[in-house]
Design an enzyme around this catalytic site. Structure first.
Site, PDB file in Angstrom:
ATOM      1  N   ARG A 180      -0.146   1.562   1.880  1.00  0.00           N
ATOM      2  CA  ARG A 180       0.604   0.394   2.351  1.00  0.00           C
ATOM      3  C   ARG A 180       0.188  -0.888   1.626  1.00  0.00           C
ATOM      4  O   ARG A 180       0.815  -1.932   1.802  1.00  0.00           O
ATOM      5  CB  ARG A 180       0.409   0.224   3.860  1.00  0.00           C
ATOM      6  CG  ARG A 180       0.983   1.422   4.632  1.00  0.00           C
ATOM      7  CD  ARG A 180       0.875   1.247   6.111  1.00  0.00           C
ATOM      8  NE  ARG A 180       1.691   0.106   6.533  1.00  0.00           N
ATOM      9  CZ  ARG A 180       1.569  -0.505   7.699  1.00  0.00           C
ATOM     10  NH1 ARG A 180       0.675  -0.099   8.560  1.00  0.00           N
ATOM     11  NH2 ARG A 180       2.337  -1.521   7.999  1.00  0.00           N
ATOM     12  N   CYS A 181      -0.861  -0.818   0.813  1.00  0.00           N
ATOM     13  CA  CYS A 181      -1.394  -1.987   0.115  1.00  0.00           C
ATOM     14  C   CYS A 181      -0.846  -2.033  -1.311  1.00  0.00           C
ATOM     15  O   CYS A 181      -1.012  -1.082  -2.073  1.00  0.00           O
ATOM     16  CB  CYS A 181      -2.923  -1.903   0.095  1.00  0.00           C
ATOM     17  SG  CYS A 181      -3.703  -3.119  -0.965  1.00  0.00           S
ATOM     18  N   SER A 182      -0.224  -3.142  -1.668  1.00  0.00           N
ATOM     19  CA  SER A 182       0.368  -3.247  -3.006  1.00  0.00           C
ATOM     20  C   SER A 182      -0.690  -3.183  -4.100  1.00  0.00           C
ATOM     21  O   SER A 182      -0.470  -2.564  -5.144  1.00  0.00           O
ATOM     22  CB  SER A 182       1.190  -4.532  -3.136  1.00  0.00           C
ATOM     23  OG  SER A 182       0.362  -5.669  -3.025  1.00  0.00           O
TER      24      SER A 182
END
Length: 116
Positions: free
Chosen positions: A11-13
């Site tokens: 979920r972390c870019s």
């Protein structure tokens, strides 16, 4: 070929970018989704040693759990900081890549290229 491992949060870019950089350089890392499968105390200590940092340097200070765990208290020792990261894995900075016995935090993601 050396084994490469990424502590990853899909979920972390920044984590996704670091993973893509590795793949673009022909590396297919083992992916550890550390929020689903948190590291053990020993594993976290080894990571900190590989990164050559203090446990506090691995903390995400803007997460709600940071204050909930009392981590703004600078008097807490390394053991307390590590225990908080085990209890709240969301506090562990991401991504972390281990390659060929060395580790880097992928902030910015390009830092993982230093390992290649």
């Amino acid at each position: 070929m050396p084994t490469t491992l990424i502590y990853h949060n899909p979920r972390c870019s920044k984590s996704r970018q670091a993973l893509q950089l590795l793949q673009d350089n022909g590396i297919t890392p083992e992916i550890k989704e550390y929020l689903k499968n948190p590291p053990s105390v020993e594993e976290l200590k080894q990571l900190i040693d590989l990164l050559e940092i203090k446990p506090r340097d691995l903390l995400r200070t803007k997460e709600n759990e940071f204050k909930e765990a009392g981590l703004d208290n600078l008097a807490l020792d390394d053991t307390a900081v590590i225990e908080a990261m085990i209890r709240f894995p969301k506090l562990i900075e991401r991504p972390i890549v281990i390659h060929d016995g060395k580790a880097r935090i992928g902030r910015p993601p390009e830092q993982v290229l230093e390992l290649l």
